[in-house]
Write an enzyme that holds these catalytic residues in place. Sequence first.
Site, PDB file in Angstrom:
ATOM      1  N   ALA A  66       0.868  -1.175   0.000  1.00  0.00           N
ATOM      2  CA  ALA A  66       0.000   0.000   0.000  1.00  0.00           C
ATOM      3  C   ALA A  66       0.904   1.224   0.000  1.00  0.00           C
ATOM      4  CB  ALA A  66      -0.882  -0.012   1.243  1.00  0.00           C
ATOM      5  N   GLY A 112       0.348  -5.046   0.844  1.00  0.00           N
ATOM      6  CA  GLY A 112      -0.847  -5.104   0.004  1.00  0.00           C
ATOM      7  C   GLY A 112      -0.581  -5.718  -1.369  1.00  0.00           C
ATOM      8  N   GLU A 115      -0.728  -9.343  -0.807  1.00  0.00           N
ATOM      9  CA  GLU A 115      -2.149  -9.641  -0.541  1.00  0.00           C
ATOM     10  C   GLU A 115      -2.953  -9.693  -1.843  1.00  0.00           C
ATOM     11  OE1 GLU A 115      -2.348  -6.478   2.469  1.00  0.00           O
ATOM     12  OE2 GLU A 115      -3.137  -7.960   3.850  1.00  0.00           O
ATOM     13  N   GLU A 135       4.222  -5.424   7.263  1.00  0.00           N
ATOM     14  CA  GLU A 135       3.386  -4.437   7.967  1.00  0.00           C
ATOM     15  C   GLU A 135       3.811  -4.188   9.405  1.00  0.00           C
ATOM     16  OE1 GLU A 135       2.304  -6.614   5.794  1.00  0.00           O
ATOM     17  OE2 GLU A 135       0.656  -5.789   4.612  1.00  0.00           O
TER      18      GLU A 135
HETATM   19  N1  DAK Z   1       4.611   3.253  -0.725  1.00  0.00           N
HETATM   20  C1  DAK Z   1       5.013   4.432  -1.252  1.00  0.00           C
HETATM   21  N2  DAK Z   1       6.172   4.580  -1.923  1.00  0.00           N
HETATM   22  C2  DAK Z   1       6.953   3.500  -2.046  1.00  0.00           C
HETATM   23  C3  DAK Z   1       6.602   2.244  -1.515  1.00  0.00           C
HETATM   24  C4  DAK Z   1       5.350   2.130  -0.822  1.00  0.00           C
HETATM   25  N3  DAK Z   1       4.907   1.004  -0.300  1.00  0.00           N
HETATM   26  N4  DAK Z   1       7.584   1.364  -1.783  1.00  0.00           N
HETATM   27  C5  DAK Z   1       8.524   2.053  -2.467  1.00  0.00           C
HETATM   28  N5  DAK Z   1       8.147   3.333  -2.634  1.00  0.00           N
HETATM   29  C6  DAK Z   1       8.870   4.406  -3.325  1.00  0.00           C
HETATM   30  C7  DAK Z   1      10.045   4.888  -2.472  1.00  0.00           C
HETATM   31  O1  DAK Z   1       9.599   5.832  -1.521  1.00  0.00           O
HETATM   32  C8  DAK Z   1      10.926   5.497  -3.546  1.00  0.00           C
HETATM   33  O2  DAK Z   1      10.402   6.754  -3.880  1.00  0.00           O
HETATM   34  P1  DAK Z   1      11.374   8.076  -3.939  1.00  0.00           P
HETATM   35  O3  DAK Z   1      11.996   8.166  -2.586  1.00  0.00           O
HETATM   36  O4  DAK Z   1      12.346   7.737  -5.043  1.00  0.00           O
HETATM   37  O5  DAK Z   1      10.438   9.206  -4.259  1.00  0.00           O
HETATM   38  C9  DAK Z   1      10.709   4.582  -4.738  1.00  0.00           C
HETATM   39  O6  DAK Z   1       9.471   3.903  -4.495  1.00  0.00           O
HETATM   40  C10 DAK Z   1      11.805   3.545  -4.933  1.00  0.00           C
HETATM   41  O7  DAK Z   1      11.946   2.842  -3.704  1.00  0.00           O
HETATM   42  P2  DAK Z   1      13.357   2.656  -2.966  1.00  0.00           P
HETATM   43  O8  DAK Z   1      14.281   3.784  -3.299  1.00  0.00           O
HETATM   44  O9  DAK Z   1      13.067   2.391  -1.531  1.00  0.00           O
HETATM   45  O10 DAK Z   1      13.891   1.356  -3.679  1.00  0.00           O
HETATM   46  P3  DAK Z   1      14.892   0.265  -3.072  1.00  0.00           P
HETATM   47  O11 DAK Z   1      15.311  -0.585  -4.214  1.00  0.00           O
HETATM   48  O12 DAK Z   1      15.968   0.916  -2.264  1.00  0.00           O
HETATM   49  O13 DAK Z   1      14.001  -0.600  -2.076  1.00  0.00           O
HETATM   50  C11 DAK Z   1      12.011  -1.788  -1.365  1.00  0.00           C
HETATM   51  C12 DAK Z   1      12.927  -1.363  -2.549  1.00  0.00           C
HETATM   52  C13 DAK Z   1      10.776  -2.457  -1.953  1.00  0.00           C
HETATM   53  C14 DAK Z   1      12.752  -2.776  -0.488  1.00  0.00           C
HETATM   54  C15 DAK Z   1      11.663  -0.514  -0.542  1.00  0.00           C
HETATM   55  O14 DAK Z   1      11.158   0.495  -1.455  1.00  0.00           O
HETATM   56  C16 DAK Z   1      10.641  -0.763   0.501  1.00  0.00           C
HETATM   57  O15 DAK Z   1      10.936  -1.298   1.567  1.00  0.00           O
HETATM   58  N6  DAK Z   1       9.418  -0.303   0.232  1.00  0.00           N
HETATM   59  C17 DAK Z   1       8.350  -0.356   1.201  1.00  0.00           C
HETATM   60  C18 DAK Z   1       7.823  -1.769   1.379  1.00  0.00           C
HETATM   61  C19 DAK Z   1       6.721  -1.762   2.357  1.00  0.00           C
HETATM   62  O16 DAK Z   1       6.934  -1.628   3.573  1.00  0.00           O
HETATM   63  N7  DAK Z   1       5.516  -1.770   1.835  1.00  0.00           N
HETATM   64  C20 DAK Z   1       4.302  -1.468   2.614  1.00  0.00           C
HETATM   65  C21 DAK Z   1       3.865  -2.706   3.324  1.00  0.00           C
HETATM   66  S1  DAK Z   1       2.569  -2.317   4.375  1.00  0.00           S
HETATM   67  C22 DAK Z   1      -4.579  -0.431   4.741  1.00  0.00           C
HETATM   68  C23 DAK Z   1      -4.623  -1.763   4.375  1.00  0.00           C
HETATM   69  C24 DAK Z   1      -3.491  -2.407   4.054  1.00  0.00           C
HETATM   70  C25 DAK Z   1      -2.294  -1.739   4.148  1.00  0.00           C
HETATM   71  C26 DAK Z   1      -2.277  -0.445   4.521  1.00  0.00           C
HETATM   72  C27 DAK Z   1      -3.401   0.233   4.828  1.00  0.00           C
HETATM   73  N8  DAK Z   1      -5.770   0.266   5.082  1.00  0.00           N
HETATM   74  C28 DAK Z   1      -6.974  -0.291   4.755  1.00  0.00           C
HETATM   75  C29 DAK Z   1      -5.718   1.636   5.493  1.00  0.00           C
HETATM   76  C30 DAK Z   1      -1.116  -2.443   3.763  1.00  0.00           C
HETATM   77  C31 DAK Z   1       0.035  -1.971   4.114  1.00  0.00           C
HETATM   78  C32 DAK Z   1       1.225  -2.423   3.421  1.00  0.00           C
HETATM   79  O17 DAK Z   1       1.235  -2.819   2.285  1.00  0.00           O
END
Ligand code: DAK
Length: 260
Positions: A66, A112, A115, A135
């Site tokens: 997400a 997400g 998921e 998460e």
């Molecule tokens: N959201 C927003 N931007 C993201 C992102 C994400 N999930 N994942 C990556 N990006 C963006 C980064 O911010 C970066 O943007 P800039 O800084 O260049 O503007 C760009 O994508 C490239 O990412 P990285 O520079 O970080 O790339 P790396 O190769 O260094 O790393 C990575 C890749 C996938 C390991 C890293 O980007 C990472 O850890 N990303 C986040 C993974 C993550 O934690 N995902 C979220 C999981 S929690 C909800 C229901 C469900 C959910 C939420 C709410 N509600 C109903 C309200 C679910 C939550 C989730 O999915």
Amino acid sequence: MAYNNILFEVKDAVAYITINRPKQLNALNKETIDELNQAFTNVEEDGAIRVVILTGSEEKAFVAGADIKEFASFSVEEGKLLSAEGHQKLFNLVENLSKPVIAGINGFALGGGLELAMASHIRVASENAKMGLPEVSLGVIPGYGGTQRLAQLVGKGKAFEMITTASMIDANDAYKWGLVNHVVKAEELIPVCEKIASKIVKNSPKAISSAIIAVNAQFREGIDGFVTEITEFGKCFGTEDFKEGTTAFMEKRKPVFSGK
Ligand code: DAK
């Protein structure tokens, strides 16, 4: 309809839905979820479409979760509301679509994103894919069905390990754990998905939609899957597809299913 965050194309009864926010690693913001809802609703309504291939644009990510920047400021109520809405709008819609959805996991499938892949019916991963539910590292839990569907696919023990450690696993472990059906080279990902799709489109759409209902029934609280199977099995006998399938067999020809 024009989309800002996804690509939508139909070729030979196959709908290709590609999440296309590569700069954000295809993270799911609200607008993307709405567009996916629209695209899958179109798929459901379009009788010419028999199967979907769902993937992410470019090689790095299927969906990196997400959109963290969007949900970072949510309140308790907003989180609950958006979770329930997201379930209906996308994840349950995909899982219960009457047409099979093949997720082509082309890179990171996190939170997400995983998921969404798990709500799909069939998962094929490229060798570079990485999967996880990170998460708890952000202070939340999987909110789009991940706690349920991961345990269904890999078992409770491995689900607990993936969720509580917030670690990623690679494509080969995902295959060993039963999270994905196939692991292929990156350049073979879409061709392999297409090969599976080409087998699906030969079969009865009516029977396939009944099969999806019956298989999903096992995972619905208060529903007896065996009873659902009997009901869906019975329904098949009233379809044109059933008449065509059995007639074609007896006439030693290939069936041409109308999906009626
Ligand atoms: N959201 C927003 N931007 C993201 C992102 C994400 N999930 N994942 C990556 N990006 C963006 C980064 O911010 C970066 O943007 P800039 O800084 O260049 O503007 C760009 O994508 C490239 O990412 P990285 O520079 O970080 O790339 P790396 O190769 O260094 O790393 C990575 C890749 C996938 C390991 C890293 O980007 C990472 O850890 N990303 C986040 C993974 C993550 O934690 N995902 C979220 C999981 S929690 C909800 C229901 C469900 C959910 C939420 C709410 N509600 C109903 C309200 C679910 C939550 C989730 O999915």
